[in-house]
Design a protein around this motif. Sequence first.
Motif, PDB file in Angstrom:
ATOM      1  N   LEU A  21       0.838  -1.206   0.000  1.00 34.04           N
ATOM      2  CA  LEU A  21       0.000   0.000   0.000  1.00 34.04           C
ATOM      3  C   LEU A  21       0.870   1.254   0.000  1.00 34.04           C
ATOM      4  O   LEU A  21       0.625   2.189  -0.762  1.00 34.04           O
ATOM      5  N   SER A  25       0.970   1.801  -3.958  1.00 35.19           N
ATOM      6  CA  SER A  25      -0.276   2.554  -4.128  1.00 35.19           C
ATOM      7  C   SER A  25      -0.207   3.955  -3.553  1.00 35.19           C
ATOM      8  O   SER A  25      -1.138   4.739  -3.744  1.00 35.19           O
ATOM      9  N   ARG A  35      -9.312  -0.601   7.672  1.00 36.47           N
ATOM     10  CA  ARG A  35      -8.812  -1.676   6.799  1.00 36.47           C
ATOM     11  C   ARG A  35      -8.522  -2.937   7.622  1.00 36.47           C
ATOM     12  O   ARG A  35      -8.950  -4.029   7.263  1.00 36.47           O
ATOM     13  N   ARG A  73      -8.486 -19.377  -5.734  1.00 33.48           N
ATOM     14  CA  ARG A  73      -8.728 -17.948  -5.912  1.00 33.48           C
ATOM     15  C   ARG A  73     -10.212 -17.677  -6.181  1.00 33.48           C
ATOM     16  O   ARG A  73     -10.788 -16.724  -5.671  1.00 33.48           O
ATOM     17  N   ALA A  96     -18.853  -2.037  -1.186  1.00 31.69           N
ATOM     18  CA  ALA A  96     -17.693  -2.187  -2.079  1.00 31.69           C
ATOM     19  C   ALA A  96     -16.391  -2.000  -1.298  1.00 31.69           C
ATOM     20  O   ALA A  96     -15.420  -2.718  -1.502  1.00 31.69           O
ATOM     21  N   ASN A 100     -13.362  -4.511  -1.132  1.00 32.23           N
ATOM     22  CA  ASN A 100     -12.107  -4.033  -1.719  1.00 32.23           C
ATOM     23  C   ASN A 100     -10.947  -4.040  -0.722  1.00 32.23           C
ATOM     24  O   ASN A 100      -9.793  -4.185  -1.123  1.00 32.23           O
ATOM     25  N   ARG A 103      -9.748  -7.504  -1.072  1.00 30.12           N
ATOM     26  CA  ARG A 103      -9.104  -7.674  -2.390  1.00 30.12           C
ATOM     27  C   ARG A 103      -7.729  -7.024  -2.392  1.00 30.12           C
ATOM     28  O   ARG A 103      -6.760  -7.579  -2.897  1.00 30.12           O
ATOM     29  N   SER A 104      -7.667  -5.824  -1.821  1.00 31.92           N
ATOM     30  CA  SER A 104      -6.392  -5.109  -1.756  1.00 31.92           C
ATOM     31  C   SER A 104      -5.359  -5.946  -0.986  1.00 31.92           C
ATOM     32  O   SER A 104      -4.201  -6.078  -1.403  1.00 31.92           O
ATOM     33  N   LEU A 112      -3.769 -11.998  -8.014  1.00 30.68           N
ATOM     34  CA  LEU A 112      -4.479 -11.078  -8.908  1.00 30.68           C
ATOM     35  C   LEU A 112      -5.987 -11.300  -8.771  1.00 30.68           C
ATOM     36  O   LEU A 112      -6.484 -12.412  -8.923  1.00 30.68           O
ATOM     37  N   GLN A 114      -9.768  -9.090  -9.608  1.00 37.33           N
ATOM     38  CA  GLN A 114     -10.404  -7.855 -10.077  1.00 37.33           C
ATOM     39  C   GLN A 114     -11.851  -7.857  -9.603  1.00 37.33           C
ATOM     40  O   GLN A 114     -12.533  -8.877  -9.656  1.00 37.33           O
ATOM     41  N   SER A 115     -12.282  -6.713  -9.135  1.00 43.64           N
ATOM     42  CA  SER A 115     -13.627  -6.652  -8.560  1.00 43.64           C
ATOM     43  C   SER A 115     -14.661  -6.310  -9.615  1.00 43.64           C
ATOM     44  O   SER A 115     -15.834  -6.561  -9.465  1.00 43.64           O
ATOM     45  N   GLY A 116     -14.219  -5.722 -10.708  1.00 43.56           N
ATOM     46  CA  GLY A 116     -15.170  -5.120 -11.638  1.00 43.56           C
ATOM     47  C   GLY A 116     -15.607  -3.786 -11.067  1.00 43.56           C
ATOM     48  O   GLY A 116     -15.345  -3.481  -9.894  1.00 43.56           O
ATOM     49  N   MET A 117     -16.261  -3.012 -11.934  1.00 45.70           N
ATOM     50  CA  MET A 117     -16.720  -1.687 -11.491  1.00 45.70           C
ATOM     51  C   MET A 117     -17.765  -1.841 -10.408  1.00 45.70           C
ATOM     52  O   MET A 117     -18.640  -2.699 -10.518  1.00 45.70           O
ATOM     53  N   GLN A 118     -17.706  -1.009  -9.410  1.00 43.11           N
ATOM     54  CA  GLN A 118     -18.727  -1.044  -8.355  1.00 43.11           C
ATOM     55  C   GLN A 118     -19.238   0.373  -8.140  1.00 43.11           C
ATOM     56  O   GLN A 118     -18.960   0.991  -7.123  1.00 43.11           O
TER      57      GLN A 118
ATOM     58  N   PRO B  67      -8.506 -13.265 -16.101  1.00 47.56           N
ATOM     59  CA  PRO B  67      -8.227 -12.640 -14.803  1.00 47.56           C
ATOM     60  C   PRO B  67      -7.575 -11.264 -14.935  1.00 47.56           C
ATOM     61  O   PRO B  67      -7.811 -10.373 -14.146  1.00 47.56           O
ATOM     62  N   LEU B  71     -11.475  -6.298 -15.976  1.00 47.34           N
ATOM     63  CA  LEU B  71     -11.937  -4.933 -15.720  1.00 47.34           C
ATOM     64  C   LEU B  71     -11.907  -4.092 -16.995  1.00 47.34           C
ATOM     65  O   LEU B  71     -12.848  -3.346 -17.289  1.00 47.34           O
ATOM     66  N   GLU B  74     -14.734  -4.776 -19.241  1.00 45.12           N
ATOM     67  CA  GLU B  74     -15.977  -4.189 -18.716  1.00 45.12           C
ATOM     68  C   GLU B  74     -16.013  -2.674 -18.947  1.00 45.12           C
ATOM     69  O   GLU B  74     -17.060  -2.106 -19.244  1.00 45.12           O
ATOM     70  N   LYS B 248       0.059   8.429  -8.413  1.00 50.71           N
ATOM     71  CA  LYS B 248      -0.566   7.588  -7.380  1.00 50.71           C
ATOM     72  C   LYS B 248      -1.883   8.200  -6.901  1.00 50.71           C
ATOM     73  O   LYS B 248      -2.855   7.491  -6.667  1.00 50.71           O
ATOM     74  N   GLN B 252      -5.590   6.580  -7.088  1.00 56.23           N
ATOM     75  CA  GLN B 252      -6.485   6.521  -5.916  1.00 56.23           C
ATOM     76  C   GLN B 252      -7.855   7.117  -6.249  1.00 56.23           C
ATOM     77  O   GLN B 252      -8.895   6.580  -5.871  1.00 56.23           O
ATOM     78  N   PHE B 258     -14.435   4.288  -9.491  1.00 57.11           N
ATOM     79  CA  PHE B 258     -14.977   3.041 -10.045  1.00 57.11           C
ATOM     80  C   PHE B 258     -15.238   1.976  -8.979  1.00 57.11           C
ATOM     81  O   PHE B 258     -15.681   0.875  -9.302  1.00 57.11           O
ATOM     82  N   GLY B 259     -14.932   2.293  -7.715  1.00 57.68           N
ATOM     83  CA  GLY B 259     -15.142   1.313  -6.645  1.00 57.68           C
ATOM     84  C   GLY B 259     -14.181   0.142  -6.752  1.00 57.68           C
ATOM     85  O   GLY B 259     -14.582  -1.020  -6.662  1.00 57.68           O
ATOM     86  N   LEU B 260     -12.905   0.445  -6.940  1.00 59.41           N
ATOM     87  CA  LEU B 260     -11.897  -0.601  -7.139  1.00 59.41           C
ATOM     88  C   LEU B 260     -10.958  -0.672  -5.935  1.00 59.41           C
ATOM     89  O   LEU B 260     -10.786   0.325  -5.227  1.00 59.41           O
ATOM     90  N   PRO B 261     -10.325  -1.815  -5.754  1.00 59.20           N
ATOM     91  CA  PRO B 261      -9.366  -1.908  -4.636  1.00 59.20           C
ATOM     92  C   PRO B 261      -8.116  -1.085  -4.916  1.00 59.20           C
ATOM     93  O   PRO B 261      -7.762  -0.858  -6.058  1.00 59.20           O
ATOM     94  N   GLU B 262      -7.446  -0.673  -3.825  1.00 56.34           N
ATOM     95  CA  GLU B 262      -6.207   0.098  -3.970  1.00 56.34           C
ATOM     96  C   GLU B 262      -5.000  -0.825  -3.855  1.00 56.34           C
ATOM     97  O   GLU B 262      -4.998  -1.733  -3.063  1.00 56.34           O
TER      98      GLU B 262
END
Lengths: 119, 262
Positions: A21, A25, A35, A73, A96, A100, A103-104, A112, A114-118, B67, B71, B74, B248, B252, B258-262
């Motif tokens: 993170l 990130s 978290r 997975r 979400a 997430n 997932r993070s 790996l 992927q959540s897809g758009m939420q 995998p 995204l 989509e 970065k 974020q 989009f409601g995605l993980p970081e």
Amino acid sequence: MDSLKRPIEEYDSVKTWFEGLRVQSGVDPAGDPSRLKLLEEFCTFTGLDPDQVVAACLLIKDGRETKISIKGRRAMAEKIAEFQAQRSDASPGERARRGNAIRSFLIHNGILLQSGMQI
Amino acid sequence: MEYKEVVGRRRSIRYFQSWRPVEREKIQIMLEAARLASCAVNASFLKAIVVFRDDLDRDTLDALKTPVSALNIELAPVHIYTFADMSAYRGAQPRLKQLIDVGALTATHGWSYKFVDEFVWPNLLKPLSEGSNQAPVAAAAGCDAGIAICQAMLAAVDEGLGVCLSGFVYEPLKKILNAPEQWLPLWVLLVGYPAESWEAGGQRPRPPLEESFFEGRYGKPFKADPKVTEQLKAAKMIQRPAPLPWRKQEIQALARMFGLPE
């Protein structure tokens, strides 16, 4: 908490997550203590500790050759979706966020997902 | 936009404005750019099927996802499924003669109808068209299809679009696309308006020129002239390298949007 034998931040996978993170990130993990709470909640939900959550997504042969397990997975992705859906009273954004966080955690441990758009 | 800037601006875009359709005319421009690409024996090796994401039902869309690409598939409103036509050598004989007729292949370079009919076609191209040796066909088809795809990508950038090449699972699409058996699936070109800034964090790292290109023989690097490098920077072909300082934070913000993980 049954699934945890020591403080959650002491698990290697949690340290890896926080390092990821921070470095990859640009997120300060200390900035949002929720978290860790969500990960703890997920561990209780699955009955696994954080390292076991990661291991459940891997195929480990002879203790060294490691591959992502397709079945493992997929099963974990379903668990996360279930975990996320649990809070039916929460807003879609909050749900979400719950999923997430997990997932993070897995992503920074090399799984790996992927959540897809939420939105 | 000038050509050099188009080359400099192209990035693999991984965040698209999923809600914003791409104008059909812009897709046509991309396909025209691909159609006009250089190709061996004037064969159109690249074949493509344009699919508007929202025309696919949910199950099909889900089945297409890998995998890594789930995204992107989509998010991108347009998918261009690309193929290399392994049968494109067929018809090369009249096409080469057509190139003689239009003055592209000329006697100054030794070309004649007789050369085509009695040497090039029977000895070189006919065996390839009959599939007696698939490896050179696949290499030529893949290379030429790649050139055409690249032109389509650059045309898209020139139109303000974002593009990303991605792998795809062909099986669930087979029935829908109905592509001929001799078409070899290559990549899906994902197209949409970028949701990230056009800089997308900066120009991606590449090895220096001298590492990949040589002069005269392997091992003698083709030396880059710093003056030319400066010219290319001025022409915006060489741009600010990634990561830009705010990348970065941009990711974020996109993750939140989009409601995605970081």
